[in-house]
Design a protein around this motif. Structure first.
Motif, mmCIF file in Angstrom:
data_model
loop_
_atom_site.group_PDB
_atom_site.id
_atom_site.type_symbol
_atom_site.label_atom_id
_atom_site.label_comp_id
_atom_site.label_asym_id
_atom_site.label_seq_id
_atom_site.Cartn_x
_atom_site.Cartn_y
_atom_site.Cartn_z
ATOM 1 N N PHE A 1 20.856 63.413 22.155
ATOM 2 C CA PHE A 1 19.715 63.304 23.072
ATOM 3 C C PHE A 1 20.205 63.112 24.511
ATOM 4 C CE2 PHE A 1 18.558 61.332 18.974
ATOM 5 C CZ PHE A 1 17.555 62.194 18.576
ATOM 6 N N PRO A 2 20.768 64.143 25.116
ATOM 7 C CA PRO A 2 21.254 63.995 26.501
ATOM 8 C C PRO A 2 20.147 63.609 27.473
ATOM 9 C CG PRO A 2 21.239 66.310 25.818
ATOM 10 C CD PRO A 2 21.004 65.502 24.586
ATOM 11 N N LEU A 3 18.916 64.008 27.151
ATOM 12 C CA LEU A 3 17.803 63.647 28.024
ATOM 13 C C LEU A 3 17.596 62.135 28.061
ATOM 14 C CD1 LEU A 3 15.481 64.706 29.809
ATOM 15 C CD2 LEU A 3 14.066 64.797 27.737
ATOM 16 N N ILE A 4 17.847 61.471 26.929
ATOM 17 C CA ILE A 4 17.668 60.023 26.859
ATOM 18 C C ILE A 4 18.614 59.314 27.836
ATOM 19 C CG2 ILE A 4 17.950 58.010 25.346
ATOM 20 C CD1 ILE A 4 15.406 59.621 24.845
ATOM 21 N N TRP A 5 19.825 59.835 27.980
ATOM 22 C CA TRP A 5 20.773 59.236 28.930
ATOM 23 C C TRP A 5 20.241 59.328 30.351
ATOM 24 C CZ3 TRP A 5 24.689 56.095 29.503
ATOM 25 C CH2 TRP A 5 25.447 56.140 30.674
ATOM 26 N N SER A 6 19.713 60.487 30.705
ATOM 27 C CA SER A 6 19.225 60.664 32.074
ATOM 28 C C SER A 6 17.967 59.842 32.349
ATOM 29 C CB SER A 6 18.948 62.147 32.342
ATOM 30 O OG SER A 6 17.894 62.627 31.532
ATOM 31 N N LEU A 7 17.252 59.482 31.282
ATOM 32 C CA LEU A 7 16.013 58.718 31.427
ATOM 33 C C LEU A 7 16.192 57.237 31.083
ATOM 34 C CD1 LEU A 7 13.542 61.220 29.687
ATOM 35 C CD2 LEU A 7 13.780 60.832 32.148
ATOM 36 N N ARG A 8 17.423 56.779 30.940
ATOM 37 C CA ARG A 8 17.660 55.459 30.357
ATOM 38 C C ARG A 8 17.040 54.318 31.161
ATOM 39 N NH1 ARG A 8 22.028 57.344 32.875
ATOM 40 N NH2 ARG A 8 23.325 55.993 34.199
ATOM 41 N N HIS A 9 16.805 54.513 32.460
ATOM 42 C CA HIS A 9 16.215 53.455 33.277
ATOM 43 C C HIS A 9 14.700 53.617 33.444
ATOM 44 C CE1 HIS A 9 20.220 52.115 34.064
ATOM 45 N NE2 HIS A 9 20.550 53.188 34.753
ATOM 46 N N GLY B 1 6.878 53.875 28.440
ATOM 47 C CA GLY B 1 5.488 54.315 28.401
ATOM 48 C C GLY B 1 5.189 55.476 29.321
ATOM 49 N N ASP B 2 6.102 55.777 30.248
ATOM 50 C CA ASP B 2 5.898 56.882 31.179
ATOM 51 C C ASP B 2 6.482 58.195 30.664
ATOM 52 O OD1 ASP B 2 4.666 55.145 32.946
ATOM 53 O OD2 ASP B 2 6.527 54.690 34.014
ATOM 54 N N LEU B 3 7.105 58.161 29.501
ATOM 55 C CA LEU B 3 7.714 59.367 28.939
ATOM 56 C C LEU B 3 6.654 60.290 28.356
ATOM 57 C CD1 LEU B 3 10.772 57.846 27.026
ATOM 58 C CD2 LEU B 3 10.666 58.618 29.398
ATOM 59 N N SER B 4 6.987 61.567 28.270
ATOM 60 C CA SER B 4 6.120 62.532 27.606
ATOM 61 C C SER B 4 6.176 62.321 26.094
ATOM 62 C CB SER B 4 6.562 63.963 27.933
ATOM 63 O OG SER B 4 7.830 64.237 27.337
ATOM 64 N N LEU B 5 5.285 62.985 25.366
ATOM 65 C CA LEU B 5 5.260 62.871 23.903
ATOM 66 C C LEU B 5 6.604 63.249 23.304
ATOM 67 C CD1 LEU B 5 3.778 62.545 21.156
ATOM 68 C CD2 LEU B 5 3.064 64.926 21.380
ATOM 69 N N ASP B 6 7.169 64.351 23.760
ATOM 70 C CA ASP B 6 8.452 64.805 23.238
ATOM 71 C C ASP B 6 9.556 63.801 23.563
ATOM 72 O OD1 ASP B 6 10.468 66.553 22.196
ATOM 73 O OD2 ASP B 6 10.922 67.166 24.231
ATOM 74 N N GLU B 7 9.555 63.263 24.770
ATOM 75 C CA GLU B 7 10.569 62.294 25.164
ATOM 76 C C GLU B 7 10.441 60.999 24.376
ATOM 77 O OE1 GLU B 7 10.844 63.955 29.778
ATOM 78 O OE2 GLU B 7 9.620 62.197 29.281
#
Length: 242
Positions: A126-134, A138-144
């Motif tokens: 989940f490379p996206l999780i690293w970029s979104l780690r901070h 609750g602000d993430l999209s359904l997929d995220e």
């Protein structure tokens, strides 16, 4: 790996699960199929210890180790044994950051897991999780959010991963992506997977075996190729009355 025998479960006076049997072999993907209200989530809640059973047995065994009676293990111990769970609706901590969600999941593991920290495979998958780690979860999209829920279940490096309706509400494109991810977890990382799902097309794509539940009873089981249209018409077009 996991064996359920004659599981019966009641909610008050209502008999929810009726003599359900289920066997999960290491490295396989098994789909529990059924319409809404047929007992799929109840079955998993019994496995995870969130609901008591009235009779039957649940046995966990790894390799050549002696079998372990899972019913005598507290809820928190089941995660530490190697059972990961992504519930329906994801149930992330929406007010906390992505990284905080992952660290909270680590707390349910043994001391060694906490010391190791978040495994590199989580961010590889989940490379996206690293970029979104901070980011606040609750602000993430359904997929995220679904990626975060999966990542959280994987931080303890489970050997069995249970997914409850993982493609609920997803577009066909996201469903395809989820199917590819489950296939990778199963085939490349060797995870045993138990998948609860209503979408027969999705089960046919990713699962090796199936158990069909109708009103809490296992009415059909076998290799996924045996899940034919006759079974679907007979058992999955009937609406739940409970």
């Amino acid at each position: 790996m996991l064996s359920l025998r004659s599981i019966n479960q009641f909610y008050g006076q209502n008999h929810i699960l009726w003599d359900v049997d289920l066997d999960l072999s290491p490295g396989t993907c098994t789909g529990v199929v059924g319409s809404t209200g047929m007992g799929k989530t109840t079955l998993v809640n019994c496995i995870m210890g969130h609901l008591p059973i009235n009779s039957g047995s649940i046995t966990w065994q790894e390799g050549n180790l002696p079998p372990l009676d899972l019913l005598h293990q507290p809820v928190e111990r089941r995660a530490a044994l190697g059972i990961g769970y992504v519930p329906q609706g994801r149930q992330i901590f929406s007010q906390l950051s992505v990284e905080d969600n992952l660290h909270i999941a680590l707390l349910s593991g043994a001391g060694e897991a906490r010391q190791r920290g978040i495994p590199p495979m989580v961010f590889e998958l989940f490379p996206l999780i690293w970029s979104l780690r901070h980011r606040r979860s609750g602000d993430l999209s359904l997929d995220e959010q679904q990626q975060l829920a999966l990542a959280r279940a994987l931080v303890l490096q489970p050997r069995l991963l249970i997914l409850d309706e993982p493609v609920e509400g997803m577009s066909p494109w996201l469903e395809e992506e989820m199917g590819n991810l489950i296939h990778r977890l199963n085939h490349d990382f060797g995870l045993t997977i138990l998948l609860l799902e209503q979408r027969i097309s999705f089960i046919r794509k990713v699962a090796d075996y199936f158990l069909l539940l109708h009103r809490g009873r296992g009415v059909a089981r076998g290799e996924v190729a045996q899940l034919n249209e006759s079974m679907v018409d007979t058992w999955l077009t009937t609406q739940s009355t409970g």
